[in-house]
Design an enzyme around this catalytic site. Sequence first.
Site, PDB file in Angstrom:
ATOM      1  N   HIS A 135     -20.988   0.816 -15.904  1.00 13.01           N
ATOM      2  CA  HIS A 135     -20.149   1.497 -14.910  1.00 13.01           C
ATOM      3  C   HIS A 135     -19.470   2.715 -15.535  1.00 13.01           C
ATOM      4  O   HIS A 135     -18.327   2.631 -15.979  1.00 13.01           O
ATOM      5  CB  HIS A 135     -19.076   0.532 -14.375  1.00 13.01           C
ATOM      6  CG  HIS A 135     -19.647  -0.524 -13.494  1.00 13.01           C
ATOM      7  ND1 HIS A 135     -19.767  -0.374 -12.137  1.00 13.01           N
ATOM      8  CD2 HIS A 135     -20.143  -1.746 -13.784  1.00 13.01           C
ATOM      9  CE1 HIS A 135     -20.322  -1.448 -11.618  1.00 13.01           C
ATOM     10  NE2 HIS A 135     -20.557  -2.300 -12.593  1.00 13.01           N
ATOM     11  N   SER A 166       0.807  -1.233   0.000  1.00 11.52           N
ATOM     12  CA  SER A 166       0.000   0.000   0.000  1.00 11.52           C
ATOM     13  C   SER A 166       0.834   1.274   0.000  1.00 11.52           C
ATOM     14  O   SER A 166       0.468   2.262   0.615  1.00 11.52           O
ATOM     15  CB  SER A 166      -0.955   0.065   1.212  1.00 11.52           C
ATOM     16  OG  SER A 166      -1.755  -1.055   1.240  1.00 11.52           O
ATOM     17  N   CYS A 195     -25.359   0.063 -11.969  1.00 17.00           N
ATOM     18  CA  CYS A 195     -25.442  -1.399 -12.063  1.00 17.00           C
ATOM     19  C   CYS A 195     -26.449  -1.938 -11.045  1.00 17.00           C
ATOM     20  O   CYS A 195     -27.642  -1.787 -11.249  1.00 17.00           O
ATOM     21  CB  CYS A 195     -24.052  -2.004 -11.914  1.00 17.00           C
ATOM     22  SG  CYS A 195     -23.919  -3.576 -12.778  1.00 17.00           S
ATOM     23  N   PRO A 204      14.610   0.553   7.281  1.00 20.84           N
ATOM     24  CA  PRO A 204      13.770  -0.369   6.493  1.00 20.84           C
ATOM     25  C   PRO A 204      14.088  -0.297   4.998  1.00 20.84           C
ATOM     26  O   PRO A 204      14.074  -1.319   4.310  1.00 20.84           O
ATOM     27  CB  PRO A 204      12.337   0.112   6.770  1.00 20.84           C
ATOM     28  CG  PRO A 204      12.414   0.849   8.069  1.00 20.84           C
ATOM     29  CD  PRO A 204      13.787   1.460   8.117  1.00 20.84           C
ATOM     30  N   ASP A 207      -5.153  -0.788 -10.043  1.00 18.71           N
ATOM     31  CA  ASP A 207      -4.073   0.083 -10.516  1.00 18.71           C
ATOM     32  C   ASP A 207      -4.226   0.411 -12.003  1.00 18.71           C
ATOM     33  O   ASP A 207      -3.786   1.467 -12.458  1.00 18.71           O
ATOM     34  CB  ASP A 207      -2.705  -0.554 -10.266  1.00 18.71           C
ATOM     35  CG  ASP A 207      -2.263  -0.340  -8.820  1.00 18.71           C
ATOM     36  OD1 ASP A 207      -2.652   0.685  -8.229  1.00 18.71           O
ATOM     37  OD2 ASP A 207      -1.547  -1.196  -8.282  1.00 18.71           O
ATOM     38  N   GLU A 260     -18.159   5.196 -14.188  1.00 13.63           N
ATOM     39  CA  GLU A 260     -16.989   5.664 -13.431  1.00 13.63           C
ATOM     40  C   GLU A 260     -15.675   5.139 -14.004  1.00 13.63           C
ATOM     41  O   GLU A 260     -14.628   5.759 -13.825  1.00 13.63           O
ATOM     42  CB  GLU A 260     -17.117   5.285 -11.950  1.00 13.63           C
ATOM     43  CG  GLU A 260     -16.948   3.808 -11.596  1.00 13.63           C
ATOM     44  CD  GLU A 260     -18.239   2.981 -11.722  1.00 13.63           C
ATOM     45  OE1 GLU A 260     -19.148   3.399 -12.460  1.00 13.63           O
ATOM     46  OE2 GLU A 260     -18.309   1.907 -11.095  1.00 13.63           O
ATOM     47  N   MET A 306     -28.939   0.550 -10.313  1.00 10.62           N
ATOM     48  CA  MET A 306     -29.997   0.738 -11.311  1.00 10.62           C
ATOM     49  C   MET A 306     -31.055  -0.355 -11.136  1.00 10.62           C
ATOM     50  O   MET A 306     -32.254  -0.071 -11.104  1.00 10.62           O
ATOM     51  CB  MET A 306     -29.396   0.648 -12.723  1.00 10.62           C
ATOM     52  CG  MET A 306     -30.408   0.811 -13.832  1.00 10.62           C
ATOM     53  SD  MET A 306     -30.739  -0.754 -14.652  1.00 10.62           S
ATOM     54  CE  MET A 306     -31.355  -0.213 -16.225  1.00 10.62           C
TER      55      MET A 306
HETATM   56  N1  GLN Z   1     -25.060  -8.088  -8.947  1.00 10.22           N
HETATM   57  C1  GLN Z   1     -25.611  -7.440 -10.079  1.00 10.22           C
HETATM   58  C2  GLN Z   1     -25.437  -8.271 -11.342  1.00 10.22           C
HETATM   59  O1  GLN Z   1     -24.639  -9.142 -11.403  1.00 10.22           O
HETATM   60  C3  GLN Z   1     -25.010  -6.084 -10.278  1.00 10.22           C
HETATM   61  C4  GLN Z   1     -23.569  -6.136 -10.629  1.00 10.22           C
HETATM   62  C5  GLN Z   1     -22.879  -4.838 -10.405  1.00 10.22           C
HETATM   63  O2  GLN Z   1     -23.398  -3.972  -9.729  1.00 10.22           O
HETATM   64  N2  GLN Z   1     -21.676  -4.710 -10.922  1.00 10.22           N
HETATM   65  O3  GLN Z   1     -26.108  -8.022 -12.322  1.00 10.22           O
END
Ligand code: GLN
Length: 550
Positions: free
Chosen positions: A519, A14, A381, A189, A71, A521, A384
């Site tokens: 997603h 980390s 996801c 260290p 990463d 993001e 939603m």
């Molecule tokens: N668990 C839900 C699915 O598999 C949503 C997945 C998620 O939020 N990445 O559809």
Amino acid sequence: MTRYIFITGGVVSSLGKGLASAALGAVLQARGYKVRLRKLDPYLNIDPGTMNPNQHGEVFVTEDGAETDLDLGHYERFTGVDAYKGDNVTAGQIYSTLLSKERRGDYLGGTVQVIPHVTDLIKEFITSNTKDEDFVLCEIGGTVGDIEGLPFFEAIRQLGYTLGQDKVCYIHVTLVPYIAAAQELKTKPTQHSVKELRSIGVTPHILLCRAERDIPAVERAKIALFCNLKEENVIQAPDLNTIYAAPTRYHAEGLDVQVLKHFGLYDATKQPNLENWQGIVQSLASPKHKVSVAIVGKYTGIGDAYKSLGEALSHAGIANQVEVDVHWLDAKGFETRNVASQLQGMDAILVPGGFGSRGVEGKIAAIKYARENGIPYLGICLGMQLAVIETARHLAGMEHAGSSEFDSADQGEYGPLVGLMTEWVSGNAKEKRGSQDNLGGTMRLGAFPCAIKKGTLAHAIYGSENISERHRHRYEVNTAYIPVLEKAGLQFSGLSPDGALPEIAEMKSHPWFVGVQFHPELKSKPFAPHPLFKSYVAAALAYKQQQKAA
Ligand code: GLN
């Protein structure tokens, strides 16, 4: 001619090796070089896809659908270069390839060994498809001295031997801890860590020393002496207010200069253009407003579990000149405690992606609160899927609506509202799944196109009818229920181009209520904030100002 920069870590994990690699990549890019970043993970899982985010952090999904280490998200955000399947490998993948080759008889009766067979495969991974790049920056996960890391260190040692030391640069990231009782920074260290690295044949060219505070020159000179390095190659990397200050700070400390000098490429008349990075740091330091966003999720204990989400919100904050104060709230608490009191003072609510049943009812309660009170809501996801379930239960009379993921799904007229996806289109092919399939790597993964309806909020946000976003899900909203849900006020503004999979749902009567099956993001960058997040943070600010005025 491609040159390789290996980033290893010592003392503790980390230390932010990933960020250091990403920031160095960004500075080299700002000098006009073409870079690619890769990550070697010595653990035995095939990929982090099946690992718990509380343990491992976020799973970052690439355009081509690889489930990779977080990463790679830093690499993409800092360099803007999309990562692919071939940019992250684990010991599990290496061994899996090796053992299939062995079963096929590829080793022609020879004994299969860690050296040379495992190390050869690692070297193949590092050097594959890299002919256009000036630099490949390759980070090794874990810490020097880990047993499972040994073949990886041996492989990079061999590359230094075969390619020549002028084609390979080893950067070792260590920790220089501050001992408060003695009021001293301690170099021991780092000395031990370098000793460990040298004992396996790798002599670092540059040390990047992480510390809570500035490391005085005398201490750096001491490290240099004991570690057999030039003083200017012992570079301090003190903690920063924002990760986006790393490129400018590392440059100020001379990291890129020392790397280029090592390769014999340094030209004192040339400086990297880091103005855009300075701009980002300045914007982050001088916001005009502040909004509070509640993220109601399951893995709220560690910041790494929703890494890209936090970053995407921060990018959207930069775009709106707003400081986004994120409150990570455990959804479980919403099942037992008063929802309104926990969300008091929040200017927006977000339910992120997630798996399994824990906290689901709490998330639904938070969504209901956002919907009923006109608070901007973004569901990602699972967020939603739950927004759709919330609408179905409370506005469409489907009291028992649920998802087959949680076992509680009522088999309605057309089956569960959210059910297992058994078939979808990927490129020109059809992917098929069953309930008994393996869990690893079998979700709908990676970038898929989505068609957006004109005249919707989604269309106004994206300014386009055709978008592409990254996915990672196993369940889907059942399209048979779309008419009843739309009648209840939830419009499906985005669908897969064949119309089979709902991708975006929005509440028409609400100022800003959007759920997305993908997603967003994962694609947001500091210099290219994602439009959905940008619009969401703007809506949070509008909500706050309206509350103040009322
Ligand atoms: N668990 C839900 C699915 O598999 C949503 C997945 C998620 O939020 N990445 O559809």
